[in-house]
Design a protein around this motif. Structure first.
Motif, short mmCIF file in Angstrom:
data_model
loop_
_atom_site.label_atom_id
_atom_site.label_comp_id
_atom_site.label_asym_id
_atom_site.label_seq_id
_atom_site.Cartn_x
_atom_site.Cartn_y
_atom_site.Cartn_z
N VAL A 291 0.77 -1.23 -0.27
CA VAL A 291 -0.45 -0.13 -0.14
C VAL A 291 0.87 1.17 -0.30
N ASP A 292 0.66 2.07 -1.13
CA ASP A 292 1.34 3.30 -1.28
C ASP A 292 0.57 4.46 -0.89
N CYS A 293 1.24 5.44 -0.27
CA CYS A 293 0.08 6.52 0.04
C CYS A 293 0.79 7.63 -0.40
N ILE A 294 0.12 8.42 -1.47
CA ILE A 294 0.39 9.51 -1.63
C ILE A 294 -0.26 11.02 -1.20
N ILE A 295 0.22 10.89 0.15
CA ILE A 295 0.17 12.35 1.00
C ILE A 295 0.32 14.18 0.51
N GLU B 200 -8.17 8.76 0.11
CA GLU B 200 -9.41 7.55 -1.26
C GLU B 200 -8.06 6.79 -1.48
N GLN B 201 -8.82 5.52 -2.30
CA GLN B 201 -8.13 4.88 -2.81
C GLN B 201 -7.99 5.30 -4.07
N LEU B 202 -6.72 5.54 -4.64
CA LEU B 202 -6.65 6.29 -6.07
C LEU B 202 -6.43 4.63 -7.20
N TYR B 203 -5.89 3.90 -7.21
CA TYR B 203 -5.27 2.95 -7.71
C TYR B 203 -4.76 1.68 -7.75
N CYS B 204 -5.14 0.64 -8.02
CA CYS B 204 -4.03 -0.66 -8.00
C CYS B 204 -3.47 -0.88 -8.96
N PHE B 205 -1.31 -1.42 -9.02
CA PHE B 205 -0.92 -1.48 -9.61
C PHE B 205 -0.50 -2.32 -9.35
N GLY B 206 -0.64 -3.38 -10.46
CA GLY B 206 -0.03 -4.39 -10.51
C GLY B 206 0.21 -5.11 -12.00
N LYS C 49 6.21 19.86 -8.03
CA LYS C 49 6.75 20.45 -9.21
C LYS C 49 8.50 20.16 -9.32
N LYS C 50 8.82 20.05 -8.02
CA LYS C 50 10.58 19.97 -7.75
C LYS C 50 10.20 18.78 -7.19
N LEU C 51 9.81 17.17 -8.21
CA LEU C 51 10.22 16.52 -7.60
C LEU C 51 11.43 16.01 -8.22
N PRO C 52 11.80 15.02 -7.40
CA PRO C 52 13.60 14.10 -6.94
C PRO C 52 12.95 12.69 -7.82
N PRO C 53 13.87 12.25 -8.68
CA PRO C 53 13.45 10.77 -9.10
C PRO C 53 12.71 9.90 -8.04
N ILE D 163 2.31 9.52 -8.09
CA ILE D 163 1.71 10.95 -8.03
C ILE D 163 0.85 11.97 -8.96
N LYS D 164 1.14 10.99 -10.34
CA LYS D 164 0.63 12.68 -11.43
C LYS D 164 -0.43 12.23 -11.89
N LEU D 165 -1.14 10.46 -11.14
CA LEU D 165 -2.83 10.33 -11.52
C LEU D 165 -2.85 10.54 -9.91
N ALA D 166 -2.23 11.09 -9.16
CA ALA D 166 -3.07 10.87 -7.90
C ALA D 166 -3.29 12.67 -8.20
N LYS D 167 -2.15 13.75 -8.67
CA LYS D 167 -2.73 15.45 -8.52
C LYS D 167 -3.86 15.07 -9.62
#
Lengths: 229, 229
Positions: free
Chosen positions: B16-20, B77-83, B123-127, B136-140
């Motif tokens: 489970v990964d959280c975009i906070i 909120e649940q975003l998506y399942c990455f499989g 706007k300044k995300l590192p790798p 993160i893109k999808l979450a935004k």
DNA sequence: AAAATTAAGTGTATTATCAACATTTAATAT
DNA sequence: ATATTAAATGTTGATAATACACTTAATTTT
């Protein structure tokens, strides 16, 4: 490095369940099967199956849809992951639900019979196993949202169709009626419809012109988004 | 019947990964951590963890968020399942992503330091490790969609705030500017804001009135939906 | 051949919403 | 008293949404 890092953590069965929508000219339908597996074997269910280690979850969903309908390259979208503890009385199973849109008469009838599958009107759903009714409810809401912002009839309607059939589809999806004049004006203004010289004569003496989608424009608006409702 | 039916099928690790998301008055931020686990230990990552058999996936997400921030009862909120098959080089891991909205200064700083967590401008995300940038893109995108149809500032802003802070939040989320007069008119017409008699004086001589959300009306519109953008 | 029937096809007026735009006001600092 | 700063506020035109009813094309009946 490699594939030994995560040994210690719990592992889960992953089911994939498909909400398959179709439209037969009147109501919006879902394709349901008689469940072939205990527990709850013989009860109405969404088509589903277990994901395998050698496939992505998307691929698993496509496999399960193909298995039931004989169709591939189908419009399909992940809906939601259902992960409650007791959603399946047969064990701890996390289910990832997908919804698909298909032309109702394109599927392989032998395969449907094999699974005792039936198209059932969304307004007349029988009791379903587990949380499948909840899945369908959520899928329908997502479909409404989708249709509000993207053209979508292409997937659910026959190749050629009349404006009234298209309107009937929208009315079925939104469970409301639209004004014929306003609907026609709106949909034609999108520029995704091409009128044929041919008419559908079954349901009126005057006959209604058939239309087809302009695939290029349709694809463009599918990615750009529209404001339909 | 019972918990023995499904033995034969493959089992999966579930992450489970959280975009906070947080907002500090200027940019929209995500809370990132230095990954503590091989592979890719030490690299920037979303906060995550493995789901356990004795908890629902929603509960796992809440546990992971609590573990990092010390916060519970958070908007999530649940975003998506990455499989995808090879999303994690450490093994076959299916990840269910959630996004959370928190007040940026409410979290427990000791805990943040423990995980070497930092608020980083979108706007300044590192790798980032694995497919976390895609998450993160999808979450935004989902946040934008959410905010278009539901009031949402309550979760990201301090208890009292000025109209300009609220507008700055919307501008950060949508990466565009709004006309102050139109924005003010629109947001006030929703009837979810209550003006206080108190002013914020730090950034101007005249001072800007503080507002708070009318919780009842806010909750109502949260479920009903609005048309904001 | 004329009349009746059926659903298809179409236009306008009203209302509501969105977008563009600049001046006045309140409070503090000089 | 004057200058400064950002806050607060209204109007107009354009566009989109809604409500609403008659005419037309083709077949069927008389």
């Amino acid at each position: 490095m490699g594939r030994i890092e995560y040994k210690q953590y719990d592992r889960f069965l992953l089911a994939v369940d498909c909400i398959i929508f179709g439209f037969d000219g009147s109501g919006l339908k879902a394709l349901l099967v008689k469940r072939g597996l205990e527990p709850e074997a013989g009860k109405w269910s969404l088509m589903g199956g277990f994901a395998q280690q050698n496939e992505s979850i998307d691929d698993a969903a496509a496999r399960i849809l193909l298995n039931l309908t004989g169709l591939d390259k189908i419009y399909m979208e992940q809906l939601y992951c259902f992960g409650d503890l007791d959603r399946d009385p047969g064990g701890r199973v996390v289910s990832i639900a997908y919804f698909a849109l298909i032309k109702i008469d394109a599927s392989d009838n032998d395969k449907l019979e094999e699974h005792q599958a039936k198209w059932i009107d969304l307004k007349k759903l029988p009791p379903l196993v587990f949380d499948h009714k909840r899945m369908i409810k959520l899928a329908k809401e997502r479909l409404q949202q989708k249709v509000s912002n993207h053209p979508v009839g292409f997937e659910l309607l026959p190749h050629k169709f009349t404006l009234q059939q298209l309107q009937a589809l929208y009315e079925a999806i939104f469970e409301r009626s639209f004004d014929k004049r306003n609907f026609t004006r709106k949909i034609l203004s999108l520029g995704i419809l091409q009128r044929l010289d041919e008419k559908e004569k079954a349901s009126s003496k005057k006959g209604a012109f058939y239309y087809v989608f302009d695939k290029k424009k349709y694809k463009q608006l599918e990615s750009e988004g529209i404001q339909m409702i």
